[in-house]
Design a protein around this motif. Structure first.
Motif, PDB file in Angstrom:
ATOM      1  N   ASP A  53      30.519  32.183  42.516  1.00  0.00           N
ATOM      2  CA  ASP A  53      31.212  32.185  43.794  1.00  0.00           C
ATOM      3  C   ASP A  53      32.463  33.055  43.745  1.00  0.00           C
ATOM      4  O   ASP A  53      32.767  33.797  44.684  1.00  0.00           O
ATOM      5  N   GLY A  54      33.205  32.975  42.638  1.00  0.00           N
ATOM      6  CA  GLY A  54      34.394  33.822  42.508  1.00  0.00           C
ATOM      7  C   GLY A  54      34.041  35.297  42.500  1.00  0.00           C
ATOM      8  O   GLY A  54      34.745  36.125  43.101  1.00  0.00           O
ATOM      9  N   PHE A  55      32.960  35.661  41.827  1.00  0.00           N
ATOM     10  CA  PHE A  55      32.564  37.070  41.767  1.00  0.00           C
ATOM     11  C   PHE A  55      32.136  37.579  43.150  1.00  0.00           C
ATOM     12  O   PHE A  55      32.519  38.681  43.564  1.00  0.00           O
ATOM     13  N   VAL A  56      31.344  36.786  43.864  1.00  0.00           N
ATOM     14  CA  VAL A  56      30.902  37.191  45.202  1.00  0.00           C
ATOM     15  C   VAL A  56      32.088  37.290  46.151  1.00  0.00           C
ATOM     16  O   VAL A  56      32.180  38.209  46.979  1.00  0.00           O
ATOM     17  N   LEU A  57      33.026  36.346  46.032  1.00  0.00           N
ATOM     18  CA  LEU A  57      34.194  36.365  46.910  1.00  0.00           C
ATOM     19  C   LEU A  57      35.012  37.641  46.734  1.00  0.00           C
ATOM     20  O   LEU A  57      35.585  38.167  47.692  1.00  0.00           O
ATOM     21  N   GLY A  58      35.066  38.157  45.504  1.00  0.00           N
ATOM     22  CA  GLY A  58      35.807  39.402  45.283  1.00  0.00           C
ATOM     23  C   GLY A  58      35.270  40.558  46.107  1.00  0.00           C
ATOM     24  O   GLY A  58      36.028  41.444  46.531  1.00  0.00           O
ATOM     25  N   TRP A  59      33.971  40.572  46.368  1.00  0.00           N
ATOM     26  CA  TRP A  59      33.378  41.619  47.206  1.00  0.00           C
ATOM     27  C   TRP A  59      33.566  41.313  48.691  1.00  0.00           C
ATOM     28  O   TRP A  59      33.906  42.194  49.482  1.00  0.00           O
ATOM     29  N   VAL A  60      33.344  40.055  49.052  1.00  0.00           N
ATOM     30  CA  VAL A  60      33.367  39.692  50.471  1.00  0.00           C
ATOM     31  C   VAL A  60      34.752  39.880  51.080  1.00  0.00           C
ATOM     32  O   VAL A  60      34.898  40.364  52.199  1.00  0.00           O
ATOM     33  N   ARG A  61      35.783  39.514  50.348  1.00  0.00           N
ATOM     34  CA  ARG A  61      37.135  39.605  50.915  1.00  0.00           C
ATOM     35  C   ARG A  61      37.564  41.057  51.146  1.00  0.00           C
ATOM     36  O   ARG A  61      38.524  41.306  51.879  1.00  0.00           O
ATOM     37  N   ALA A  62      36.875  42.007  50.513  1.00  0.00           N
ATOM     38  CA  ALA A  62      37.171  43.425  50.726  1.00  0.00           C
ATOM     39  C   ALA A  62      36.314  44.022  51.837  1.00  0.00           C
ATOM     40  O   ALA A  62      36.366  45.224  52.082  1.00  0.00           O
ATOM     41  N   GLY A  63      35.500  43.190  52.499  1.00  0.00           N
ATOM     42  CA  GLY A  63      34.702  43.679  53.622  1.00  0.00           C
ATOM     43  C   GLY A  63      33.326  44.173  53.253  1.00  0.00           C
ATOM     44  O   GLY A  63      32.639  44.762  54.102  1.00  0.00           O
ATOM     45  N   ALA A  64      32.882  43.951  52.016  1.00  0.00           N
ATOM     46  CA  ALA A  64      31.551  44.408  51.606  1.00  0.00           C
ATOM     47  C   ALA A  64      30.479  43.429  52.081  1.00  0.00           C
ATOM     48  O   ALA A  64      30.726  42.226  52.206  1.00  0.00           O
ATOM     49  N   ASN A  65      29.289  43.957  52.329  1.00  0.00           N
ATOM     50  CA  ASN A  65      28.122  43.124  52.616  1.00  0.00           C
ATOM     51  C   ASN A  65      27.414  42.837  51.290  1.00  0.00           C
ATOM     52  O   ASN A  65      26.952  43.754  50.626  1.00  0.00           O
ATOM     53  N   VAL A  66      27.326  41.564  50.920  1.00  0.00           N
ATOM     54  CA  VAL A  66      26.843  41.185  49.597  1.00  0.00           C
ATOM     55  C   VAL A  66      25.626  40.279  49.717  1.00  0.00           C
ATOM     56  O   VAL A  66      25.615  39.336  50.524  1.00  0.00           O
ATOM     57  N   LEU A  67      24.624  40.562  48.896  1.00  0.00           N
ATOM     58  CA  LEU A  67      23.484  39.671  48.719  1.00  0.00           C
ATOM     59  C   LEU A  67      23.650  38.994  47.366  1.00  0.00           C
ATOM     60  O   LEU A  67      23.605  39.663  46.321  1.00  0.00           O
ATOM     61  N   ASP A  68      23.884  37.671  47.358  1.00  0.00           N
ATOM     62  CA  ASP A  68      24.071  36.968  46.089  1.00  0.00           C
ATOM     63  C   ASP A  68      22.727  36.820  45.372  1.00  0.00           C
ATOM     64  O   ASP A  68      21.671  37.183  45.921  1.00  0.00           O
TER      65      ASP A  68
END
Length: 264
Positions: A53-68
Motif C-alpha cells: 500500500d505504501g509503494f502504490v501510494l507513492g505513485w498515486v499521490r503524484a497523479g499517476a494511474n497505477v494498476l496494483d
C-alpha cells in the motif's frame, strides 16, 4: 469638413477594438502496472499489504494511474506467460494489454524488523522496449517499525518516478494563434468622405442656378444635371463606404453582406 471629421473619428474608434491573444498547455499522465510485488522471509500477510500500500501510494499521490498487483493479475488472466517475463516482446504485449507505459517489479526481503527493498522500472513504449530496466532503486530500513517500513516503500516509489520525469520529453507548447489582421478601414473611409464631398459639390452647383430666362434655361438645365449626378454618385459612395467601414470593423465580410442584400 464636418463629415470628414466624423468618418475619421469613427474609423479610429473602430480600429482600436480589434486585438486578441490565446494560450494552452498539455500534461502527460504516467500509467504504471505492478505485476510483481515479491516478499521474501515469510512476513505476515498484513505486513505485506502495508508495504504494498505504501509503494502504490507513492505513485498515486503524484497523479499517476497505477494498476496494483491484484488488478494487474486480473487483467493478465489467460496470459500466464507474461506474469514474470521481462523480454522485449513480453513488455510490449503487457503494455498493450494493460494500456500502460511502464512496468514495475518489486522485491522486499524481510528479516525480523529489517527490510531491504529493490524496485526495477521497465518501459513498454517503442517498437522494441529494452529488456533491461531503465531504472533501479533500492531502499533499506534496519530495525524499523511497520509505519517506518511503509514510509520507506513510499520513498522507493518516489525514486522510481523521478527517473520517468527526468527522461520524459518536454511537452511542446500549443502554438499561439496569430492575432487577426487589422481591418482595412482607410480605403472605405476615404471613399465615404469623397462621397460627402461630391454631395456638397452637387449642392453647390445647384445653388448657382439663376432665374430661367430665354438665354439662361439651357445653362440651368446643364448645372442641374451635373449637380444631380454629383449628389447621386456622392450618396452611393457615402453609403457604400460607410457600410464597408462598419462591416469590416465588426469582423464581417462586406462582399458577402452585399450579395445577401441583393438576393433578398
Amino acid at each position: 469638413m464636418a463629415a470628414m471629421r466624423i468618418f475619421a473619428a469613427a474609423a479610429l474608434g473602430l480600429i482600436a477594438l480589434t486585438t486578441t491573444t490565446a494560450r494552452a498547455a498539455t500534461t502527460r499522465t504516467i500509467r504504471v502496472a505492478i505485476p510483481e510485488f515479491q516478499l521474501d522471509g515469510s512476513p505476515p500477510p498484513a505486513l505485506g499489504i502495508q508495504l504494498q500500500d505504501g509503494f502504490v501510494l507513492g505513485w498515486v499521490r503524484a497523479g499517476a494511474n497505477v494498476l496494483d498487483p491484484a488488478d494487474t493479475s486480473k487483467k493478465l488472466e489467460g496470459h500466464p506467460e507474461l506474469q514474470r517475463c521481462d523480454a522485449s516482446p513480453c513488455l510490449k504485449a503487457i503494455g498493450q494489454l494493460l494500456d500502460v507505459g511502464y512496468i514495475v517489479r518489486v522485491k522486499v526481503e524481510v528479516a525480523g524488523n529489517s527490510y531491504r527493498s529493490v524496485a526495477r522500472l521497465f518501459t513498454t513504449e517503442g517498437a522494441a522496449p529494452a529488456a533491461l530496466p531503465i531504472a533501479t532503486e533500492s531502499k533499506n530500513c534496519d530495525v524499523c517499525t511497520v509505519a517506518e517500513a511503509r514510509a520507506v516503500m513510499l520513498r522507493l516509489a518516489d525514486g522510481l518516478r523521478s527517473h520517468i520525469e527526468d527522461n520524459a520529453p518536454p511537452v511542446a507548447p500549443t502554438p499561439v494563434a496569430p492575432p487577426p489582421a487589422p481591418a482595412r478601414l482607410l480605403g472605405p473611409v476615404l471613399v465615404a468622405m469623397a462621397g460627402a464631398v461630391a454631395i456638397g459639390a452637387g449642392f453647390a452647383v445647384l445653388s448657382t442656378n439663376g432665374n430661367c430666362t430665354a438665354t439662361g434655361c439651357d445653362e440651368n438645365r446643364t448645372r442641374s444635371a451635373v449637380g444631380g449626378v454629383l449628389i447621386g454618385a456622392g450618396a452611393v459612395l457615402t453609403i457604400g463606404g460607410t457600410y464597408v467601414t462598419i462591416t469590416r470593423a465588426r469582423g464581417g465580410d462586406p462582399v458577402t453582406g452585399v450579395s445577401v442584400a441583393f438576393r433578398w
